[in-house]
Design an enzyme around this catalytic site. Structure first.
Site, PDB file in Angstrom:
ATOM      1  CG  HIS A  69      37.720 -12.599 -13.790  1.00 40.25           C
ATOM      2  ND1 HIS A  69      37.706 -11.219 -13.722  1.00 40.25           N
ATOM      3  CD2 HIS A  69      36.548 -13.005 -13.232  1.00 40.25           C
ATOM      4  CE1 HIS A  69      36.586 -10.821 -13.147  1.00 40.25           C
ATOM      5  NE2 HIS A  69      35.865 -11.883 -12.842  1.00 40.25           N
ATOM      6  CE1 TYR A  96      36.813 -13.151  -9.375  1.00 41.78           C
ATOM      7  CE2 TYR A  96      38.922 -12.894 -10.476  1.00 41.78           C
ATOM      8  CZ  TYR A  96      37.736 -12.352 -10.010  1.00 41.78           C
ATOM      9  OH  TYR A  96      37.472 -11.017 -10.168  1.00 41.78           O
ATOM     10  CD  GLN A 117      26.635  -9.012  -9.142  1.00 35.87           C
ATOM     11  OE1 GLN A 117      26.707  -9.491 -10.265  1.00 35.87           O
ATOM     12  NE2 GLN A 117      27.688  -8.864  -8.352  1.00 35.87           N
ATOM     13  CG  ASP A 141      51.057 -12.338 -14.356  1.00 37.29           C
ATOM     14  OD1 ASP A 141      51.032 -13.258 -15.186  1.00 37.29           O
ATOM     15  OD2 ASP A 141      50.172 -11.460 -14.291  1.00 37.29           O
TER      16      ASP A 141
END
Lengths: 736, 736
Positions: B415, B261, B149, B435
């Site tokens: 995401h 991210y 990619q 989490d």
């Protein structure tokens, strides 16, 4: 003979006091003189005025004591059992009296002595009124008065007699008289002639009782008490402190309940011994039995990994070398030996004892004298003569800090687990192949009053909760402690060399008609900067059985090289009894003939592959702890059980290989797969030859099982000959 | 206008070079001049000759590079997809060229430049022969040639153009010509006009492409490339780096995929921005949008606890502030601001970047200039205008270091997780209410190739894996990302004061016809040296539904004050879909009306009690993750789900209380039971009044839900009146 020499010493001491101090009261000038002596005190008083660890420790203690003595004195009428309010309050009181006494000696401020005196007087008022404790067990041989059991009462005396020794010089004759006649002497009498079976018992409870009574003997001028403490009530030598020293430790200083209880047992031993040494150095108590007490202190340290004790038997897994009992032990050991390796441990313990030895430790640490303590590979003989098997520690530094604990050791009394020949593996600071330890939340009332949980018996002590063979889903000795105590395994051999460490043990009494024999080798492969651990477990019987070999690992399962059939929407328990009822069966697999590999990832970021050499007859049952646990008492840890059925004999062969690194933070993963390419095992006479191919390196590992290996043994492999010295040989093959 | 000013700058630079250096080749004297400038290099060369962090970092890098350049140059023909050999090799190559270029600049030893040159020439030979990558996706809009990619190809260019910039002065004109015309220019063209949809996209992939192409523009004298990088291929401003800065961050610098991210996205932003700043300071790139880039760096730090990022959305939980991208970010931020709080973070990161700013950080750390970085309570507005809800961080230092993360935030693209209004709680350095993060073993081939596991979709993204309400066992937005992206929650209010921090959010689009509204308050009780967290979750609908509110905790269940019915020898899955199929149902309880308490013990040694105010209509379902997980992909963590059925509206009320200490090592346990004695909730207009009795202290906690709270609000309780300022008030009642 001892008696008369003692007597004369006591008399001379009293004379000196009267002459040199010349004060109104006939005080005994040598107080304090138990663990701490008058000359210690002088040095300690100087030290608290300077900078350093000792002064810091003093200041910290003084602050705590100041807060506590500002509160009213509370000596409740005994009512509650272990963990309850009055129980805990009386425990706090003896600690507080001891601490306040110490601060009195170092500060010379009377208010601390007054506090101890006041509390002692309250106790002296209370004690004569007390019946046996209401929470004592029915028909108990060892009830207390302050506490439900006399063990706690003995601990109370060990602390309280030291507290009294610290403040006695500040008390009037009348005060001394009240405290001694109404409290201390009656307590000592209650714990000695009042409870002969406990006092004479060669057992940890006896050690506390004899330590308390013997120390009271020194302080209260009752030399006879010292005699009975040392040689039992009849002075026969069949019981008492000396007999305890002779029987409760192996010649190497191993205490057969394991390190968790060893550090606990150690405390009255070293405390009373230090008091004996200070009062009667001529008894040579620390030289007794080739210095077994010092060995016991050192062994307790050796039985740890990364600061925590190997959690065999009933053990809380967070206990380690920083426990207060071992802080006292290391302090005294350094005082006696000046071995700077002990300072390394003292530095890790990070607690300074306020004593003469504590001052010596603090000064030496301040001066940067610590040198690395050396952890060795050792087979610690078990039993009083060291011949009831052994607890084996195998270590390697070739690939980081690694340890194998191998347990061909004796049962270890009531806290022992049914886990003959089990093992554990540690790497890179972490537990990798693990032992459950005790099922207990210490002092957490909601968890069964903080006592051992029912699951300690139904799971943690059972064989299947360990990493050793279970025959027909029943535990070793059918889980009977008395049978276990009577039947120890045999240590076949132990050897440590540049090739690594190898050891073998066996037992034929764990199951009727079945012999279990295990050989473990922690093998160094320095050219690969690696180790492997070989595990050869041979089970032999004339009858057919089911043999299970569990492996309890810490980490997350990555994969296996064989197909698993998982229970996905209903999870059954693995069995019905003997611990099996507490294991969920998550998946099953039956690998074909060849290498059966299971890989997991530890929280330490390293991968571990256990590869078994199988014939198509071993099933792998993947388990998780937690079935039949309605109160959520168990930790939900993972494992797998290798199982063969309908077999007379079976050899479980496996190799454990640490490899690679998982670093999601830096986003790299190295060598996540095992590098083991082939594995084969052949026997040549008494030698087992293991051929191992790891990535591009090929090895022969030879283990000689003969009991005598005085000469070189010749082995052959692929038309070449190799010469084996001793029990373990590692030969790198050159055809790669 | 930009174009012409740029052009003239480039020309003048070239002239200066020709005049001052006067060497044979028409070298461009200002190289390097991207992240590192020629004047940086001079200072850095001096620094490597002295002692300190910078010299150490240089020596470490040089040793690594020395080892690597001793090996043959390997530039394989592209073949493998992500994680495969050629993929990883090309990644290593660009890093190695960059590092060798850096060592060349600092050592001035030609062998390093020669290595980079040789590798670039091999690449220049290879590139013209390459078709699109064989592993590209079918009909892909963004294939690469070296990589499957073009994202990786853009990263390759970002590193390689910097490497070239570092060595260009050592190359002959012909070598430069080959490398530029056969490799760098074609790659830049391929990534820009060759892939308009990616290059113009306002997305992280676009950032890498524009950064690579823009930086190539500076190095290769292609000012037009800088223009298109900044304003898109048409220079329309609809795409390009500036637009990305305007849209990908909220005004407060929050990137809506979350911190995991954000730190990744940050890297091309700060790298290209620094190059712009060095080449064209007149663009004021770091001042753009009120300094949004600096805010983005700072926000990334703020979104961490104890060094680790809050693991919302797809996040690997071990990622934290020491990731290399944030090391670059903090380095540049310190260089720009000289804010010594950044040095605190740099010290924790413990990595020095070899750059001018890196040198400034190293020198400042060597000089001990670091000051504590301040972590604040902040509501980070989400979305480009900051009005798509918010990610809320609530902190307290009253009882140690505590944080609540509250998430009335937007979906966060592909995401993102379906977890509107979820929360997490951290205390004493540990995760307490947790989490799951992403279900992934990064780069571990055996675990689904190291990619996101299937369970990331089937469990980790689903609502039930979070601590928020699930309606009728379906996930928010029916787990459709596009719907989620189009519908953000509303932040009702956020307030931080001496009383604590309070915030409220709501969403009526997660489920059709159902409104979810949650208010969380982290309340300081300084006189008890404690905090409590109040959680009021109001669910409203015109229709009857089942409402589930899960709580995922880290630790070992201690007990509950209501009866549990446990599944002991068969464990069923809780449900069939939407994540429920991955939860085992371990036990169920239905407490009577009043306080329903659940207590657990964290590994950090502290107890936590969550007490719910119930009406007899809530069932508690105790769960463990791991059902329908045949490959052992999930962590087996614990939780409980509060459930009401057949309800139109329901208010879940609960209070979380950290308490006590479990210290089995030192053998004490303190306050193992909750001190909450009573709890009641009443509403007075817009104010919710919570009456809390904790041991001997009694409080009113008042929360005003009105959007405007400009005036004092009067509330009454037991015939007394209290005045509430703002949204949160805490009143200690004096009748105790």
């Amino acid at each position: 003979m001892f008696f008369s020499s003692l007597k004369s010493k006591f008399i001379s001491v009293t004379l000196v006091a009267a002459v040199t101090l010349g004060c109104a009261l006939p005080v005994r000038a040598t107080h304090p003189n138990l663990v701490i002596t008058q000359s210690d005190v002088e040095l300690m008083r100087e030290a608290v005025g300077t900078e350093g660890r000792f002064a810091q420790a003093y200041q910290t203690l003084k602050n705590t004591v100041d807060q506590q003595i500002a509160l009213p004195i509370t000596v409740p009428v005994p009512k509650d059992g272990g963990g309850g309010y009055t129980h805990e309050r009386h425990k706090k009181n003896y600690q507080l009296m001891f601490n306040a006494g110490m601060v009195y000696q170092l500060s010379q401020d009377d208010k601390y002595a007054d506090f101890v005196k006041d509390m002692l007087l309250v106790y002296a008022d209370l004690y004569p009124t007390l019946p046996l404790h209401p929470e004592r067990r029915v028909n108990s041989q060892n009830p207390g008065k302050f506490f439900w059991q006399s063990l706690n009462e003995a601990v109370w005396l060990v602390y309280t007699i030291q507290a009294y020794d610290l403040v006695i010089n500040a008390l009037s004759e009348e005060e001394q008289n009240v405290i001694e006649t109404q409290l201390l002497k009656p307590v000592a009498t209650f714990l000695s002639s009042g409870q002969p079976s406990t006092f004479n018992k060669v057992h940890n409870h006896g050690t506390w009782a004899t330590a308390g009574v013997g120390m009271a003997g020194y302080v209260l001028d009752e030399p006879e008490w010292v005699e009975i403490a040392l040689y039992d009530l009849e002075k026969s030598g069949k019981g008492g402190f000396i007999r305890q020293l002779d029987e409760l430790f192996s010649p190497q200083g191993y205490y057969n309940e394991g390190p968790y209880y060893q550090r606990y047992a150690l405390f009255p031993f070293v405390t009373f011994a230090k008091a004996i040494e200070n009062n009667e150095p001529e008894r040579g108590i620390f030289e007794h039995r080739d210095g077994v007490l010092l060995k016991a202190i050192d062994t307790t340290i050796q039985l740890s990994y990364n600061g925590l004790f190997f959690p065999i038997n009933d053990a809380i897994k967070t206990k380690g070398i920083d426990t207060i009992e071992l802080v006292h032990g290391v302090t005294i050991a350094y005082g006696l030996t000046k071995d700077t390796g002990f300072l390394d441990i003292a530095e890790q313990q990070n607690q300074i004892i306020l004593s003469g030895d504590g001052l010596r430790v603090a000064n030496a640490l301040d001066a940067g004298k610590a040198t690395p303590y050396t952890f060795d590979s050792v087979a610690f003989g078990d039993g009083k003569d060291g011949d009831e098997g052994a607890l084996v520690v195998m270590r390697s530094q070739v690939a980081g800090d690694q340890a194998v604990l191998f347990k061909p050791a004796a049962q270890g009394l009531g806290h022992g687990h049914f886990d003959k020949l089990t093992w554990q593996f540690y790497d890179n600071g972490s537990e990798i192949i693990s032992d459950y330890g005790a099922a207990r939340f210490l002092n957490v009332e909601a968890k069964y009053g903080g006592r051992y949980l029912p699951e300690n018996n139904t799971y943690a002590k059972q064989t299947v909760s360990h990493n050793t063979v279970v025959v027909d889903e029943t535990s070793h000795f059918d889980a009977r402690v008395s049978v276990g105590n009577a039947n120890a395994p045999t240590l076949n051999f132990f050897e440590s060399s540049g090739h690594g460490v190898v050891s073998s043990g066996e037992i034929s009494t764990a199951y009727e008609g079945v012999t279990l024999e295990r050989t473990l080798a922690l093998v160094n492969l320095p050219e690969m900067e690696r180790t492997i651990t070989l595990d050869l477990f041979e089970v032999t019987s004339d009858d057919e059985h089911q043999y299970d070999l569990p492996l309890h690992y810490q980490g997350h399962l990555i994969d296996s090289n064989f197909q698993l059939s998982a229970n996905t929407d209903q999870l059954p328990a693995l069995g019905e009894d003997n611990g099996y009822q507490h294991l969920w069966l998550r998946a099953t697999g039956t690998p074909e003939s060849g290498l059966a590999r299971v890989t997991w990832l530890s929280d330490n970021g390293r991968f571990y592959s256990q590869t078994s050499l199988v014939d198509g007859d071993e099933s792998f049952l993947f388990t998780q702890i937690g079935a039949n646990d309605p109160n959520f008492n168990l930790r939900n840890e993972n494992g797998f059980v290798r199982r063969v059925s309908g077999k007379k004999t079976h050899r479980f062969v496996s190799l454990l290989e640490p490899h690679g690194e998982y670093n999601p933070s830096k986003e790299y993963t190295l060598e996540a797969t095992s590098s083991l390419e082939s594995l084969s095992v052949t026997d040549q006479g008494s030698v087992t030859v293991v051929h191992v191919t790891l990535a591009s390196n090929e090895y022969l590992v030879a283990i000689n099982h003969a009991s005598e290996v005085s000469e070189q043994t010749q082995i052959s492999f692929q038309n070449k000959t190799y010469l084996l010295n001793g029990h373990l040989g590692v030969f790198q093959l050159n055809n790669h």
